[in-house]
Write a protein that holds these residues in place. Sequence first.
Motif, PDB file in Angstrom:
ATOM      1  N   MET A   7     -39.747  36.235  37.059  1.00 20.64           N
ATOM      2  CA  MET A   7     -40.502  37.019  37.954  1.00 20.64           C
ATOM      3  C   MET A   7     -40.551  36.371  39.586  1.00 20.64           C
ATOM      4  N   LEU A   8     -40.353  36.992  40.755  1.00 18.84           N
ATOM      5  CA  LEU A   8     -40.337  35.952  41.825  1.00 18.84           C
ATOM      6  C   LEU A   8     -41.264  35.614  42.926  1.00 18.84           C
ATOM      7  N   PRO A   9     -41.754  35.335  43.583  1.00 17.28           N
ATOM      8  CA  PRO A   9     -42.169  33.533  44.054  1.00 17.28           C
ATOM      9  C   PRO A   9     -43.457  34.326  44.857  1.00 17.28           C
ATOM     10  N   ASP A  10     -43.261  35.729  44.901  1.00 17.89           N
ATOM     11  CA  ASP A  10     -44.826  36.260  45.564  1.00 17.89           C
ATOM     12  C   ASP A  10     -44.836  37.144  44.358  1.00 17.89           C
ATOM     13  N   GLY A  11     -44.892  36.661  43.158  1.00 13.38           N
ATOM     14  CA  GLY A  11     -45.317  37.631  42.301  1.00 13.38           C
ATOM     15  C   GLY A  11     -44.776  39.109  41.630  1.00 13.38           C
ATOM     16  N   GLY A  12     -43.739  39.476  42.242  1.00 15.74           N
ATOM     17  CA  GLY A  12     -42.917  40.739  41.786  1.00 15.74           C
ATOM     18  C   GLY A  12     -42.417  40.281  40.797  1.00 15.74           C
ATOM     19  N   ARG A  13     -41.260  41.624  40.321  1.00 15.80           N
ATOM     20  CA  ARG A  13     -40.240  41.407  39.185  1.00 15.80           C
ATOM     21  C   ARG A  13     -39.602  41.980  39.669  1.00 15.80           C
ATOM     22  N   ALA A  14     -37.940  41.767  39.535  1.00 14.57           N
ATOM     23  CA  ALA A  14     -36.273  41.861  39.348  1.00 14.57           C
ATOM     24  C   ALA A  14     -35.728  41.775  38.480  1.00 14.57           C
ATOM     25  N   VAL A  15     -35.076  42.283  39.107  1.00 13.37           N
ATOM     26  CA  VAL A  15     -33.300  41.709  37.810  1.00 13.37           C
ATOM     27  C   VAL A  15     -32.128  41.617  38.272  1.00 13.37           C
ATOM     28  N   VAL A  16     -31.843  40.097  37.887  1.00 14.11           N
ATOM     29  CA  VAL A  16     -30.855  39.304  38.531  1.00 14.11           C
ATOM     30  C   VAL A  16     -29.793  39.423  37.498  1.00 14.11           C
ATOM     31  N   MET A  17     -27.719  39.545  38.540  1.00 14.07           N
ATOM     32  CA  MET A  17     -26.673  39.899  37.999  1.00 14.07           C
ATOM     33  C   MET A  17     -25.852  38.821  38.232  1.00 14.07           C
ATOM     34  N   ARG A  18     -25.637  38.240  37.444  1.00 15.73           N
ATOM     35  CA  ARG A  18     -24.872  37.553  37.468  1.00 15.73           C
ATOM     36  C   ARG A  18     -22.959  37.483  36.999  1.00 15.73           C
ATOM     37  N   LYS A  19     -22.277  36.819  37.796  1.00 14.80           N
ATOM     38  CA  LYS A  19     -20.817  36.831  37.710  1.00 14.80           C
ATOM     39  C   LYS A  19     -20.364  35.707  38.060  1.00 14.80           C
ATOM     40  N   GLY A  20     -19.873  34.775  37.474  1.00 17.39           N
ATOM     41  CA  GLY A  20     -19.836  33.637  37.196  1.00 17.39           C
ATOM     42  C   GLY A  20     -20.751  32.593  37.773  1.00 17.39           C
ATOM     43  N   GLU A  21     -20.603  32.115  38.957  1.00 17.92           N
ATOM     44  CA  GLU A  21     -22.010  31.179  39.349  1.00 17.92           C
ATOM     45  C   GLU A  21     -22.915  31.716  39.994  1.00 17.92           C
ATOM     46  N   PRO A  27     -30.719  45.207  43.984  1.00 14.94           N
ATOM     47  CA  PRO A  27     -31.729  45.874  44.945  1.00 14.94           C
ATOM     48  C   PRO A  27     -32.746  46.990  44.617  1.00 14.94           C
ATOM     49  N   ASP A  28     -33.746  47.423  44.977  1.00 15.78           N
ATOM     50  CA  ASP A  28     -34.594  47.869  44.194  1.00 15.78           C
ATOM     51  C   ASP A  28     -34.773  48.418  42.996  1.00 15.78           C
ATOM     52  N   THR A  29     -34.629  47.379  41.807  1.00 14.55           N
ATOM     53  CA  THR A  29     -34.902  47.409  41.125  1.00 14.55           C
ATOM     54  C   THR A  29     -35.713  46.167  39.909  1.00 14.55           C
ATOM     55  N   ARG A  30     -37.308  46.603  39.674  1.00  7.52           N
ATOM     56  CA  ARG A  30     -37.817  46.026  38.310  1.00  7.52           C
ATOM     57  C   ARG A  30     -37.401  45.534  36.895  1.00  7.52           C
ATOM     58  N   SER A  31     -37.124  46.635  36.390  1.00  7.88           N
ATOM     59  CA  SER A  31     -36.492  46.322  35.077  1.00  7.88           C
ATOM     60  C   SER A  31     -35.895  46.838  34.867  1.00  7.88           C
ATOM     61  N   THR A  32     -34.896  45.310  33.453  1.00  2.00           N
ATOM     62  CA  THR A  32     -32.997  46.075  32.775  1.00  2.00           C
ATOM     63  C   THR A  32     -33.736  47.619  32.512  1.00  2.00           C
ATOM     64  N   ARG A  33     -35.244  47.868  31.831  1.00  2.00           N
ATOM     65  CA  ARG A  33     -35.177  49.063  31.167  1.00  2.00           C
ATOM     66  C   ARG A  33     -35.273  50.614  32.292  1.00  2.00           C
ATOM     67  N   GLU A  34     -35.417  50.204  33.495  1.00  2.00           N
ATOM     68  CA  GLU A  34     -36.125  50.684  34.263  1.00  2.00           C
ATOM     69  C   GLU A  34     -33.917  51.043  34.971  1.00  2.00           C
ATOM     70  N   LEU A  65     -34.809  29.405  36.302  1.00  2.00           N
ATOM     71  CA  LEU A  65     -35.741  29.144  34.807  1.00  2.00           C
ATOM     72  C   LEU A  65     -36.290  27.874  34.342  1.00  2.00           C
ATOM     73  N   SER A  66     -35.988  26.874  35.802  1.00  2.00           N
ATOM     74  CA  SER A  66     -36.385  25.808  35.137  1.00  2.00           C
ATOM     75  C   SER A  66     -38.091  25.433  35.584  1.00  2.00           C
ATOM     76  N   GLU A  67     -37.962  26.906  36.517  1.00  2.43           N
ATOM     77  CA  GLU A  67     -39.981  26.903  37.151  1.00  2.43           C
ATOM     78  C   GLU A  67     -40.639  27.439  36.379  1.00  2.43           C
ATOM     79  N   GLY A  68     -40.009  28.160  35.116  1.00  4.59           N
ATOM     80  CA  GLY A  68     -40.651  29.109  34.142  1.00  4.59           C
ATOM     81  C   GLY A  68     -40.293  30.920  35.106  1.00  4.59           C
ATOM     82  N   ARG A  69     -39.666  31.000  35.325  1.00  4.33           N
ATOM     83  CA  ARG A  69     -39.544  32.330  35.944  1.00  4.33           C
ATOM     84  C   ARG A  69     -38.718  33.600  35.329  1.00  4.33           C
ATOM     85  N   VAL A  70     -37.885  33.371  34.618  1.00  3.68           N
ATOM     86  CA  VAL A  70     -37.364  33.399  34.274  1.00  3.68           C
ATOM     87  C   VAL A  70     -37.437  34.717  32.555  1.00  3.68           C
ATOM     88  N   THR A  71     -37.861  35.547  32.475  1.00  5.07           N
ATOM     89  CA  THR A  71     -38.469  36.395  31.314  1.00  5.07           C
ATOM     90  C   THR A  71     -37.142  36.900  30.587  1.00  5.07           C
TER      91      THR A  71
END
Length: 330
Positions: A7-21, A27-34, A65-71
């Motif tokens: 969940m973004l600070p403004d209340g929107g949803r987003a998908v995060v990709m991580r490689k290493g750190e 971009p332009d992606t609100r859900s993994t399912r989409e 994650l510590s802020e409870g914004r990872v769903t």
Amino acid sequence: MFLSQIMLPDGGRAVVMRKGEAAHLVPDTRSTRELALAAIAAGRSLADEIAARGTGEAVALGQALSEGRVTLPLDHPDPAHLHLTGTGLTHLGSAATRDAMHQKAIETEDLTDSMKMFRMGLEGGKPAGGQVGAQPEWFYKGNGFAAAAPGKPLASPGFALDAGEEPEIAGLYVIAPDGSPFRLGFALGNEFSDHVTERGNYLWLAHSKLRPASFGPEMLVGPLPDHVEGKSRVIRDGEVIWEKPFLSGEANMSHSLSNLEHHHFKYDLFRQPGDVHVHFFGTATLSFADGITTRPGDEFEIACDAFGLPLRNPVTQQDAQTAPVAVAAL
């Protein structure tokens, strides 16, 4: 590569990709399912779909994650179309704990049903390519309403007799418009269960599994490692009161991944277009087996570097039911 949803600070949803750190928004992606359905429509892999969308803004994923914004790393806009299911007695060593729970009170040389099921897996759970192997034990946990996000409580019902963790690997799936199942990846899972109820009578297994579950925080995109070794912990008042390694991956399993997937998705019910499935593959490690009784306020931690950030969930207890649930007639 890891994927997560935030969940973004403004209340929107987003998908995060991580490689290493380095973690970035897709971009332009609100859900993994989409994202997955777009990859299916384009006829390319999930990784290629992510690459085609480029790299977005950097994200401090640990802070989120510590802020409870990872769903949950995969969900459905209608929680009734997310299915939580699992298979048991699939791991080498898993039968010993289960058999001890289900041993008959009288002396007998007969195998328990648990041992019979485990033996069937040992003998036929990894069939040759293209063949159908032995059916595993299968159970239903609920739908998306029973899925607790990382960091959120696993609420034990008031009538429960136990609230125990089960550290597992879960497969995450989306059903294509033509009814074909697609695996997106794998995540750490806590297949929270009531082991005292299950021990009372094996036919109560179905009741014991109707509990919430959690998975994530990140989803590993790619194949399941052949050997998985992580740590499962129970933490009370800031202190670790129980810790044990858990093993998974096909090298530690009596069934192949493909066999477990076949025996789930062979049912038309589980191949409905657009649905999401989270399937837990089983474990051989339980704090309950070592005499641990959890209580409200305890925290479970399931960690394995191969699957990204650790999964943590506190335990809560719902109010006890003092009267039967009344059903009104229309």
